[in-house]
Design a protein around this motif. Structure first.
Motif, PDB file in Angstrom:
ATOM      1  N   LEU A  70       0.828  -0.974   0.245  1.00 21.53           N
ATOM      2  CA  LEU A  70      -0.078   0.090  -0.344  1.00 21.53           C
ATOM      3  C   LEU A  70       0.960   1.252  -0.300  1.00 21.53           C
ATOM      4  CD1 LEU A  70      -2.929  -0.955   2.718  1.00 21.53           C
ATOM      5  CD2 LEU A  70      -2.692  -0.755  -0.361  1.00 21.53           C
ATOM      6  N   VAL A  73       1.681   1.800  -3.558  1.00 25.92           N
ATOM      7  CA  VAL A  73       0.321   2.327  -4.591  1.00 25.92           C
ATOM      8  C   VAL A  73      -0.283   3.597  -4.387  1.00 25.92           C
ATOM      9  CG1 VAL A  73      -2.181   1.201  -5.180  1.00 25.92           C
ATOM     10  CG2 VAL A  73      -0.409  -0.486  -4.888  1.00 25.92           C
ATOM     11  N   ILE A  74       0.107   3.822  -2.712  1.00 24.86           N
ATOM     12  CA  ILE A  74      -0.239   4.897  -2.549  1.00 24.86           C
ATOM     13  C   ILE A  74       0.289   5.922  -2.533  1.00 24.86           C
ATOM     14  CG2 ILE A  74      -0.790   6.822  -0.809  1.00 24.86           C
ATOM     15  CD1 ILE A  74      -1.588   4.027   1.321  1.00 24.86           C
ATOM     16  N   SER A  77      -0.143   6.962  -6.591  1.00 26.36           N
ATOM     17  CA  SER A  77      -1.256   7.695  -6.624  1.00 26.36           C
ATOM     18  C   SER A  77      -1.590   8.202  -6.196  1.00 26.36           C
ATOM     19  CB  SER A  77      -2.958   6.133  -6.773  1.00 26.36           C
ATOM     20  OG  SER A  77      -1.859   4.984  -7.594  1.00 26.36           O
ATOM     21  N   ILE A  81      -5.888  10.617  -5.310  1.00 26.81           N
ATOM     22  CA  ILE A  81      -5.933   9.579  -4.707  1.00 26.81           C
ATOM     23  C   ILE A  81      -6.939  10.872  -3.832  1.00 26.81           C
ATOM     24  CG2 ILE A  81      -4.758  11.671  -2.601  1.00 26.81           C
ATOM     25  CD1 ILE A  81      -4.989   7.935  -2.515  1.00 26.81           C
ATOM     26  N   THR A  87      -9.573   5.562  -4.548  1.00 26.12           N
ATOM     27  CA  THR A  87      -9.534   5.354  -2.884  1.00 26.12           C
ATOM     28  C   THR A  87     -10.148   3.341  -2.942  1.00 26.12           C
ATOM     29  OG1 THR A  87      -9.584   7.439  -2.468  1.00 26.12           O
ATOM     30  CG2 THR A  87     -10.524   5.818  -1.304  1.00 26.12           C
ATOM     31  N   ARG A  89      -9.877   1.308  -4.990  1.00 27.04           N
ATOM     32  CA  ARG A  89      -9.650   0.289  -5.799  1.00 27.04           C
ATOM     33  C   ARG A  89      -8.028   0.249  -5.108  1.00 27.04           C
ATOM     34  NH1 ARG A  89     -10.275   3.636 -10.798  1.00 27.04           N
ATOM     35  NH2 ARG A  89      -8.356   4.643 -10.592  1.00 27.04           N
ATOM     36  N   ILE A  90      -7.693   0.939  -4.157  1.00 28.33           N
ATOM     37  CA  ILE A  90      -7.053   0.640  -3.435  1.00 28.33           C
ATOM     38  C   ILE A  90      -6.770   0.211  -1.939  1.00 28.33           C
ATOM     39  CG2 ILE A  90      -4.818   2.214  -1.703  1.00 28.33           C
ATOM     40  CD1 ILE A  90      -5.464   4.408  -3.945  1.00 28.33           C
ATOM     41  N   ILE A  93      -7.158  -3.581  -2.638  1.00 31.45           N
ATOM     42  CA  ILE A  93      -6.361  -4.711  -2.277  1.00 31.45           C
ATOM     43  C   ILE A  93      -6.145  -5.110  -1.153  1.00 31.45           C
ATOM     44  CG2 ILE A  93      -3.850  -4.398  -1.762  1.00 31.45           C
ATOM     45  CD1 ILE A  93      -3.372  -2.148  -3.846  1.00 31.45           C
ATOM     46  N   ALA A 118      -5.186  -0.437   6.327  1.00 28.11           N
ATOM     47  CA  ALA A 118      -5.414  -0.187   4.224  1.00 28.11           C
ATOM     48  C   ALA A 118      -6.104   0.967   5.270  1.00 28.11           C
ATOM     49  CB  ALA A 118      -6.056  -0.942   3.832  1.00 28.11           C
ATOM     50  N   LEU A 122      -5.045   5.235   4.028  1.00 27.58           N
ATOM     51  CA  LEU A 122      -5.499   5.982   3.528  1.00 27.58           C
ATOM     52  C   LEU A 122      -5.947   6.735   3.482  1.00 27.58           C
ATOM     53  CD1 LEU A 122      -7.946   3.375   1.236  1.00 27.58           C
ATOM     54  CD2 LEU A 122      -6.072   4.925   0.506  1.00 27.58           C
TER      55      LEU A 122
END
Length: 312
Positions: A70, A73-74, A77, A81, A87, A89-90, A93, A118, A122
């Motif tokens: 994460l 990925v974050i 992205s 974000i 958000t 889609r992330i 995961i 997660a 986020l």
């Protein structure tokens, strides 16, 4: 565990970018291996795999792998974000991991921790908080609905949580004994090593219920001191995350902070009967193998981020 921490701390954390996706795939594979002859059962729970005489808990591997994945990925992205589609889609995961942990190992507490990690990562990464509040409320509602509408083993735990005295010979026994330990400790405790409840009365006294023994031996003072140490650690995580040289490093620290803080809250809540009994360890204090090594590996990652902070 300490050796792993020192080794990881002295490696630039950017070199671990690849570990997220590799660890994620390995975690899924290891969780399915629990159902094979490699699976190992203890205390009625099948949550480990045995490799060369060493037991490994895949759920613990999943937590650190998710944090690393994460974070990447974050970081990649960060420009989008704010968009709820990005958000979602992330966040998705974490769902396969959580589902495998819940359905294969029947470990609801670890599944909640995975989802919680997660959510926190986020939430902190995004400047827009409104949809996270809605998501949080929906999540809590689903959890309570899952707990209170279940049957069998799960519903018994909820009933024992609401009225442990009525289940003193069954599901409420461990909780009651832990509460007796906390109550008998008083303000200053019976003295280090003088616990009576750990001598066969509190099941898993060295593991899930270790906080009750701390309160019995060191009293309310010792229990508060342990909580303050965790708060101090979480505060230092926040300082390091705020000063990290990039978003990737910051997200690693936030993920570790989320993992440890959620686990501490859940453990103490279970021991004090604030929430239904579920098997979760107290970080760095409870007896453990895989969990201790991987927690110290996470601390090594945090130290690696901290060592590269440029002071002005």
């Amino acid at each position: 565990g300490l050796i792993v921490m020192f080794v990881v701390a002295n490696i630039n954390y950017h070199r671990f970018i690849w570990t997220g996706i590799v660890g994620y795939v390995m975690s899924i594979v290891m969780l399915f291996l629990v159902m094979t002859p490699l699976g190992y059962e203890a205390n009625g729970a099948r949550r480990w795999i045995m490799v060369a005489g060493v037991s490994i808990q895949p759920a613990e591997v999943a937590k650190i792998s998710l944090i690393m994945l994460l974070a990447v990925v974050i970081n990649n992205s960060r420009q989008n974000i704010r968009k709820i589609s990005v958000t979602a889609r992330i966040f998705a995961i974490c769902l396969p991991l959580a589902a495998c942990i819940l359905l294969i190992t029947k470990n609801m507490s670890s599944a909640l921790i995975v989802v919680g990690i997660a959510f926190v990562m986020l939430f902190i990464a995004s400047p827009k908080y409104s949809h996270y509040i809605i998501l949080g409320i929906a999540g809590v509602t689903v959890i309570f609905a899952y707990l209170f509408t279940g049957s069998g083993f799960r519903s018994e735990r909820v009933a024992a949580w609401l009225d442990p005295e009525s289940y003193s010979s069954g599901k409420g026994y461990q909780t009651l004994q832990a509460l007796y330990a906390i109550g008998s400790g008083g303000l200053t405790g019976k003295g280090l090593g003088q616990s009576v409840q750990k001598l066969g009365y509190v099941p898993e006294a060295q593991n899930d219920m270790v906080f009750s023994i701390i309160c019995e031996e060191l009293g309310l003072f010792g229990g508060i001191a342990a909580i303050l140490l965790f708060l101090l650690m979480i505060w230092r995580f926040m300082v390091i995350a705020n000063n990290a040289e990039d978003l990737y490093g910051s997200m690693i620290v936030i993920g570790v902070m989320a993992h440890i803080s959620i686990q501490v809250i859940l453990n103490i809540a279970v021991v004090t009967n604030v929430m239904p009994n579920t098997g979760i360890t107290l970080p760095f204090i409870s007896y453990g193998g895989t969990s201790v090594v991987l927690l110290l590996a996470e601390m090594g990652l945090v130290l690696s981020v901290s060592k590269r902070i440029k002071l002005e």
